[in-house]
Design an enzyme around this catalytic site. Structure first.
Site, PDB file in Angstrom:
ATOM      1  N   GLY A 153      76.391  39.007  42.456  1.00  9.64           N
ATOM      2  CA  GLY A 153      76.769  37.680  42.922  1.00  9.64           C
ATOM      3  C   GLY A 153      77.523  36.902  41.863  1.00  9.64           C
ATOM      4  O   GLY A 153      77.380  35.681  41.741  1.00  9.64           O
ATOM      5  N   ALA A 154      78.362  37.604  41.105  1.00  9.37           N
ATOM      6  CA  ALA A 154      79.009  37.009  39.925  1.00  9.37           C
ATOM      7  C   ALA A 154      80.374  36.417  40.220  1.00  9.37           C
ATOM      8  O   ALA A 154      81.113  36.095  39.292  1.00  9.37           O
ATOM      9  CB  ALA A 154      79.141  38.072  38.821  1.00  9.37           C
ATOM     10  N   SER A 155      80.719  36.257  41.491  1.00  7.57           N
ATOM     11  CA  SER A 155      82.049  35.764  41.821  1.00  7.57           C
ATOM     12  C   SER A 155      82.130  34.246  41.890  1.00  7.57           C
ATOM     13  O   SER A 155      83.219  33.681  41.955  1.00  7.57           O
ATOM     14  CB  SER A 155      82.522  36.355  43.152  1.00  7.57           C
ATOM     15  OG  SER A 155      81.652  35.971  44.213  1.00  7.57           O
TER      16      SER A 155
ATOM     17  N   ALA B 242      61.762  33.989  53.696  1.00  9.91           N
ATOM     18  CA  ALA B 242      61.094  35.292  53.726  1.00  9.91           C
ATOM     19  C   ALA B 242      61.676  36.235  52.687  1.00  9.91           C
ATOM     20  O   ALA B 242      60.941  36.963  52.007  1.00  9.91           O
ATOM     21  CB  ALA B 242      61.198  35.900  55.125  1.00  9.91           C
TER      22      ALA B 242
ATOM     23  N   ASN C 105      71.193  38.386  41.343  1.00  7.44           N
ATOM     24  CA  ASN C 105      71.541  37.021  41.729  1.00  7.44           C
ATOM     25  C   ASN C 105      72.197  36.925  43.102  1.00  7.44           C
ATOM     26  O   ASN C 105      72.157  35.868  43.729  1.00  7.44           O
ATOM     27  CB  ASN C 105      72.478  36.423  40.666  1.00  7.44           C
ATOM     28  CG  ASN C 105      73.071  35.099  41.094  1.00  7.44           C
ATOM     29  OD1 ASN C 105      72.379  34.098  41.191  1.00  7.44           O
ATOM     30  ND2 ASN C 105      74.371  35.095  41.368  1.00  7.44           N
TER      31      ASN C 105
ATOM     32  N   SER D  15      63.590  31.859  44.648  1.00  2.00           N
ATOM     33  CA  SER D  15      63.854  30.454  44.978  1.00  2.00           C
ATOM     34  C   SER D  15      62.514  29.760  45.169  1.00  2.00           C
ATOM     35  O   SER D  15      61.519  30.400  45.534  1.00  2.00           O
ATOM     36  CB  SER D  15      64.667  30.355  46.274  1.00  2.00           C
ATOM     37  OG  SER D  15      64.699  29.025  46.772  1.00  2.00           O
TER      38      SER D  15
ATOM     39  N   ASP E  54      79.016  45.624  47.440  1.00  2.00           N
ATOM     40  CA  ASP E  54      78.172  45.053  48.482  1.00  2.00           C
ATOM     41  C   ASP E  54      76.779  45.623  48.265  1.00  2.00           C
ATOM     42  O   ASP E  54      76.521  46.791  48.574  1.00  2.00           O
ATOM     43  CB  ASP E  54      78.702  45.416  49.868  1.00  2.00           C
ATOM     44  CG  ASP E  54      77.851  44.849  50.993  1.00  2.00           C
ATOM     45  OD1 ASP E  54      76.792  44.248  50.711  1.00  2.00           O
ATOM     46  OD2 ASP E  54      78.229  45.021  52.170  1.00  2.00           O
TER      47      ASP E  54
ATOM     48  N   TYR F  40      65.819  33.170  54.894  1.00  2.00           N
ATOM     49  CA  TYR F  40      66.016  32.967  53.457  1.00  2.00           C
ATOM     50  C   TYR F  40      64.675  32.872  52.740  1.00  2.00           C
ATOM     51  O   TYR F  40      64.457  33.526  51.712  1.00  2.00           O
ATOM     52  CB  TYR F  40      66.835  31.698  53.236  1.00  2.00           C
ATOM     53  CG  TYR F  40      67.169  31.414  51.791  1.00  2.00           C
ATOM     54  CD1 TYR F  40      68.186  32.115  51.144  1.00  2.00           C
ATOM     55  CD2 TYR F  40      66.476  30.452  51.069  1.00  2.00           C
ATOM     56  CE1 TYR F  40      68.503  31.845  49.810  1.00  2.00           C
ATOM     57  CE2 TYR F  40      66.775  30.181  49.747  1.00  2.00           C
ATOM     58  CZ  TYR F  40      67.793  30.885  49.120  1.00  2.00           C
ATOM     59  OH  TYR F  40      68.102  30.632  47.803  1.00  2.00           O
TER      60      TYR F  40
ATOM     61  N   LYS G 280      63.181  35.464  49.876  1.00  2.00           N
ATOM     62  CA  LYS G 280      62.863  35.031  48.513  1.00  2.00           C
ATOM     63  C   LYS G 280      61.386  35.221  48.193  1.00  2.00           C
ATOM     64  O   LYS G 280      61.020  35.527  47.054  1.00  2.00           O
ATOM     65  CB  LYS G 280      63.292  33.575  48.320  1.00  2.00           C
ATOM     66  CG  LYS G 280      64.800  33.359  48.395  1.00  2.00           C
ATOM     67  CD  LYS G 280      65.552  34.218  47.382  1.00  2.00           C
ATOM     68  CE  LYS G 280      67.034  33.905  47.348  1.00  2.00           C
ATOM     69  NZ  LYS G 280      67.772  34.689  46.314  1.00  2.00           N
TER      70      LYS G 280
END
Length: 253
Positions: free
Chosen positions: A18-20, A161, A95, A145, A68, A159, A163
């Site tokens: 998720g580094a974009s 669930a 991430n 989270s 992905d 979301y 996390k």
């Protein structure tokens, strides 16, 4: 080695998914500032360049690998690329994630599964691939989270669930890989930080949530990244299986 030196990551290689954009870019830059070379992974290949440039500005090497993480084969390819370029993987930051806000009576199976496939399953596939090559002293940090620990007034069953699932995954991998592999596995549970994800919230939502924050404000991404570096480094060498809320006190209200 002094206590301060234990926070350094010189000579280590970190993978950040998720580094974009958003917090992923901040994480990549902070890890580089602490001395690590960084492998950058995200689905949006066209946006990895900025993160790579930030890593290089800190004098560290960067490798961008479009990935992905919902696809286990792509997770394996990511780790293969890191090993081919750097010969090691010492840190994984799980991430990558997506959020939705569908009422539970109207959320479709595909919508629910998509969140689980990326946030939970994808983190597992990436950890699994890294766990096969990591050496003792390595560290995996799952970005959970506070919504995996509490609620926040939004319809986010999928979301939340996913996390919460990361919290359980963190404990189990820490148990499996601790003594046997010498790999530490921890999670961070961020509170409210302004990011690309929170930009999708309705106007005024973050200001309303401030009443639940003991510190009375949203977080600075640098405060979250500092916790990340601690967990990645030898300074947290006796910490594993834990979920650390970085939330300004939301989870105690």
């Amino acid at each position: 080695m002094s206590v301060i030196e234990k926070f350094r990551l010189d000579g280590r290689v970190a993978i950040v998914t998720g580094a974009s954009s958003g917090l992923g870019v901040d994480f990549a830059g902070t890890l580089a500032d602490a001395g690590a070379d960084v492998v950058l992974a995200a689905r949006r290949a066209d946006r990895l360049g900025d993160a790579a440039s930030l890593v290089r500005e800190h004098g560290r090497r960067a490798l961008a690998v479009p990935t992905d993480i919902a696809d286990p084969d792509q997770c394996n390819a990511l780790v293969d690329a890191a090993m081919a370029e750097f010969g090691r993987v010492d840190v994984l930051v799980n991430n990558a994630g997506i959020a939705t806000a569908h009422p539970a009576t109207r959320e479709t199976p595909d919508q629910f599964r998509n969140v689980i496939d990326i946030n939970l399953s994808g983190s597992y596939w990436t950890a699994q691939a890294c766990g096969r090559v990591m050496q003792p002293g390595s560290s995996i940090i799952n970005i959970s989270s506070i919504l995996g620990l509490t609620t926040a007034g939004l319809p986010q069953a999928a979301y939340s669930a996913s996390k919460a699932g990361l919290v359980g995954l963190t404990r189990d991998l820490a148990q499996q890989w601790g003594a046997r592999k010498g790999i530490r596995v921890n999670a961070i549970a961020p509170g409210f930080f302004r990011s690309e994800m929170t930009d999708q919230y309705r106007d005024g939502y973050l200001d309303e949530m401030a009443s639940r924050m003991v510190l009375g404000r949203t977080g600075d991404p640098a405060e979250l990244a500092a916790t990340l570096v601690w967990l990645a480094s030898d300074a947290a060498g006796y910490v594993t299986g834990q979920t650390i809320p970085v939330d300004g006190g939301v989870t105690i209200t």
